[in-house]
Design a protein around this motif. Structure first.
Motif, PDB file in Angstrom:
ATOM      1  N   ARG A  85     -22.935  30.744  21.191  1.00 18.18           N
ATOM      2  CA  ARG A  85     -21.523  30.535  20.832  1.00 18.18           C
ATOM      3  C   ARG A  85     -20.791  31.870  20.753  1.00 18.18           C
ATOM      4  NH1 ARG A  85     -19.094  31.938  16.255  1.00 18.18           N
ATOM      5  NH2 ARG A  85     -17.224  30.836  15.633  1.00 18.18           N
ATOM      6  N   ASP A  86     -21.393  32.838  20.074  1.00 16.98           N
ATOM      7  CA  ASP A  86     -20.756  34.143  19.916  1.00 16.98           C
ATOM      8  C   ASP A  86     -20.553  34.838  21.252  1.00 16.98           C
ATOM      9  OD1 ASP A  86     -20.770  33.619  17.204  1.00 16.98           O
ATOM     10  OD2 ASP A  86     -22.409  35.009  16.758  1.00 16.98           O
ATOM     11  N   ARG A  87     -21.527  34.747  22.146  1.00 15.48           N
ATOM     12  CA  ARG A  87     -21.384  35.355  23.481  1.00 15.48           C
ATOM     13  C   ARG A  87     -20.288  34.639  24.271  1.00 15.48           C
ATOM     14  NH1 ARG A  87     -21.984  39.910  23.840  1.00 15.48           N
ATOM     15  NH2 ARG A  87     -22.068  39.724  26.084  1.00 15.48           N
ATOM     16  N   TRP A  88     -20.262  33.306  24.185  1.00 16.82           N
ATOM     17  CA  TRP A  88     -19.243  32.512  24.868  1.00 16.82           C
ATOM     18  C   TRP A  88     -17.859  32.932  24.377  1.00 16.82           C
ATOM     19  CZ3 TRP A  88     -15.236  29.191  24.141  1.00 16.82           C
ATOM     20  CH2 TRP A  88     -14.922  28.318  25.175  1.00 16.82           C
ATOM     21  N   LEU A  89     -17.711  33.051  23.062  1.00 21.80           N
ATOM     22  CA  LEU A  89     -16.427  33.471  22.501  1.00 21.80           C
ATOM     23  C   LEU A  89     -16.064  34.897  22.909  1.00 21.80           C
ATOM     24  CD1 LEU A  89     -16.601  31.863  18.952  1.00 21.80           C
ATOM     25  CD2 LEU A  89     -14.965  31.306  20.776  1.00 21.80           C
ATOM     26  N   HIS A  90     -17.048  35.760  22.999  1.00 12.07           N
ATOM     27  CA  HIS A  90     -16.798  37.137  23.442  1.00 12.07           C
ATOM     28  C   HIS A  90     -16.151  37.136  24.831  1.00 12.07           C
ATOM     29  CE1 HIS A  90     -17.545  41.380  24.324  1.00 12.07           C
ATOM     30  NE2 HIS A  90     -18.076  40.975  25.464  1.00 12.07           N
ATOM     31  N   HIS A  91     -16.713  36.367  25.744  1.00  8.94           N
ATOM     32  CA  HIS A  91     -16.171  36.322  27.106  1.00  8.94           C
ATOM     33  C   HIS A  91     -14.830  35.598  27.152  1.00  8.94           C
ATOM     34  CE1 HIS A  91     -19.741  38.210  28.546  1.00  8.94           C
ATOM     35  NE2 HIS A  91     -20.503  37.222  28.113  1.00  8.94           N
ATOM     36  N   PHE A  92     -14.666  34.579  26.327  1.00  7.93           N
ATOM     37  CA  PHE A  92     -13.375  33.887  26.303  1.00  7.93           C
ATOM     38  C   PHE A  92     -12.299  34.790  25.718  1.00  7.93           C
ATOM     39  CE2 PHE A  92     -10.076  30.892  25.830  1.00  7.93           C
ATOM     40  CZ  PHE A  92     -10.319  29.949  26.816  1.00  7.93           C
ATOM     41  N   ARG A  93     -12.663  35.573  24.708  1.00  4.01           N
ATOM     42  CA  ARG A  93     -11.702  36.516  24.124  1.00  4.01           C
ATOM     43  C   ARG A  93     -11.218  37.501  25.200  1.00  4.01           C
ATOM     44  NH1 ARG A  93      -8.052  36.186  20.776  1.00  4.01           N
ATOM     45  NH2 ARG A  93      -6.931  37.296  22.374  1.00  4.01           N
ATOM     46  N   ALA A  94     -12.133  37.950  26.044  1.00  6.01           N
ATOM     47  CA  ALA A  94     -11.745  38.852  27.140  1.00  6.01           C
ATOM     48  C   ALA A  94     -10.748  38.154  28.066  1.00  6.01           C
ATOM     49  CB  ALA A  94     -12.976  39.307  27.916  1.00  6.01           C
ATOM     50  N   GLY A  95     -10.971  36.866  28.325  1.00  5.18           N
ATOM     51  CA  GLY A  95     -10.037  36.107  29.154  1.00  5.18           C
ATOM     52  C   GLY A  95      -8.664  36.014  28.516  1.00  5.18           C
ATOM     53  N   LEU A  96      -8.620  35.722  27.237  1.00  3.47           N
ATOM     54  CA  LEU A  96      -7.329  35.665  26.558  1.00  3.47           C
ATOM     55  C   LEU A  96      -6.642  37.018  26.550  1.00  3.47           C
ATOM     56  CD1 LEU A  96      -7.922  33.337  23.459  1.00  3.47           C
ATOM     57  CD2 LEU A  96      -6.594  32.843  25.525  1.00  3.47           C
ATOM     58  N   ASP A  97      -7.434  38.071  26.374  1.00  2.00           N
ATOM     59  CA  ASP A  97      -6.858  39.419  26.347  1.00  2.00           C
ATOM     60  C   ASP A  97      -6.305  39.835  27.712  1.00  2.00           C
ATOM     61  OD1 ASP A  97      -7.486  39.595  23.659  1.00  2.00           O
ATOM     62  OD2 ASP A  97      -9.250  40.854  23.974  1.00  2.00           O
ATOM     63  N   ALA A  98      -6.719  39.143  28.769  1.00  3.06           N
ATOM     64  CA  ALA A  98      -6.292  39.497  30.125  1.00  3.06           C
ATOM     65  C   ALA A  98      -4.955  38.855  30.508  1.00  3.06           C
ATOM     66  CB  ALA A  98      -7.365  39.085  31.139  1.00  3.06           C
ATOM     67  N   VAL A  99      -4.438  37.978  29.658  1.00  4.37           N
ATOM     68  CA  VAL A  99      -3.171  37.320  29.971  1.00  4.37           C
ATOM     69  C   VAL A  99      -2.123  37.691  28.930  1.00  4.37           C
ATOM     70  CG1 VAL A  99      -4.244  35.424  31.253  1.00  4.37           C
ATOM     71  CG2 VAL A  99      -3.836  35.170  28.788  1.00  4.37           C
ATOM     72  N   ASP A 100      -0.887  37.437  29.273  1.00  3.84           N
ATOM     73  CA  ASP A 100       0.235  37.856  28.443  1.00  3.84           C
ATOM     74  C   ASP A 100       0.746  36.692  27.599  1.00  3.84           C
ATOM     75  OD1 ASP A 100       2.212  39.529  27.444  1.00  3.84           O
ATOM     76  OD2 ASP A 100       3.604  39.076  29.077  1.00  3.84           O
ATOM     77  N   LEU A 101       0.021  36.401  26.524  1.00  9.59           N
ATOM     78  CA  LEU A 101       0.451  35.350  25.612  1.00  9.59           C
ATOM     79  C   LEU A 101       1.179  35.974  24.430  1.00  9.59           C
ATOM     80  CD1 LEU A 101      -2.789  33.138  25.415  1.00  9.59           C
ATOM     81  CD2 LEU A 101      -0.854  32.914  26.994  1.00  9.59           C
ATOM     82  N   THR A 102       2.062  35.193  23.812  1.00 10.11           N
ATOM     83  CA  THR A 102       2.659  35.662  22.565  1.00 10.11           C
ATOM     84  C   THR A 102       1.568  35.642  21.498  1.00 10.11           C
ATOM     85  OG1 THR A 102       3.274  33.464  21.759  1.00 10.11           O
ATOM     86  CG2 THR A 102       4.883  34.599  23.198  1.00 10.11           C
ATOM     87  N   PRO A 103       1.748  36.366  20.407  1.00  9.38           N
ATOM     88  CA  PRO A 103       0.745  36.309  19.340  1.00  9.38           C
ATOM     89  C   PRO A 103       0.511  34.879  18.842  1.00  9.38           C
ATOM     90  CG  PRO A 103       2.197  38.178  18.995  1.00  9.38           C
ATOM     91  CD  PRO A 103       2.778  37.387  20.138  1.00  9.38           C
ATOM     92  N   GLU A 104       1.559  34.078  18.774  1.00  9.65           N
ATOM     93  CA  GLU A 104       1.425  32.698  18.318  1.00  9.65           C
ATOM     94  C   GLU A 104       0.619  31.861  19.317  1.00  9.65           C
ATOM     95  OE1 GLU A 104       4.374  34.348  18.637  1.00  9.65           O
ATOM     96  OE2 GLU A 104       4.778  34.739  16.512  1.00  9.65           O
TER      97      GLU A 104
END
Length: 130
Positions: A85-104
């Motif tokens: 789970r932690d590794r999966w979240l690590h890679h998903f966090r990288a995906g989120l960090d790669a896009v331009d979302l608002t903080p919300e």
């Protein structure tokens, strides 16, 4: 009519970017990669893209082609530990960090994937691996 979260974040292009970055990490992750038995990760990436699109209010192609998500059932053959789970979240966090979302938007997406990843855990970390 208000826009869906899917539309607000940029639709398919944003979801695809998140998923592409996620699977680039999974491809070299010694803990997660064995959970993806297909030689090519592209089919898994497409299924994940379709799932996320539908979840966030986009096209319903996922259900039209695969039926109900049944996430726990689909993941049952794999030993999903807290470490996985932690590794999966690590890679998903990288995906989120790669896009331009608002903080919300980021917080909403991140809260969902943290919950979903924890829900998939089905094996204690110290359980024997078969």
């Amino acid at each position: 009519m208000s826009a869906t979260f899917y539309e607000e974040i940029g639709g398919r292009a944003t979801i695809e970017r998140i998923v592409d970055v996620f699977y680039a990490g999974v491809a070299t992750d010694t803990l997660l990669r064995p959970m993806y038995p297909e030689e090519d990760l592209a089919p898994a990436a497409e299924r994940f893209t379709l799932f996320l699109e539908q979840y966030w209010g986009g096209p319903t192609t996922y259900s039209e082609t695969r039926g109900h998500p049944r996430l726990r059932m689909r993941h049952a053959p794999f030993a999903v530990t807290m470490a996985a789970r932690d590794r999966w979240l690590h890679h998903f966090r990288a995906g989120l960090d790669a896009v331009d979302l608002t903080p919300e938007q980021d917080a909403q997406f991140w809260a969902y994937v943290q919950h979903a990843a924890t829900f998939m855990v089905n094996t204690a970390d110290d359980a024997p691996v078969s």
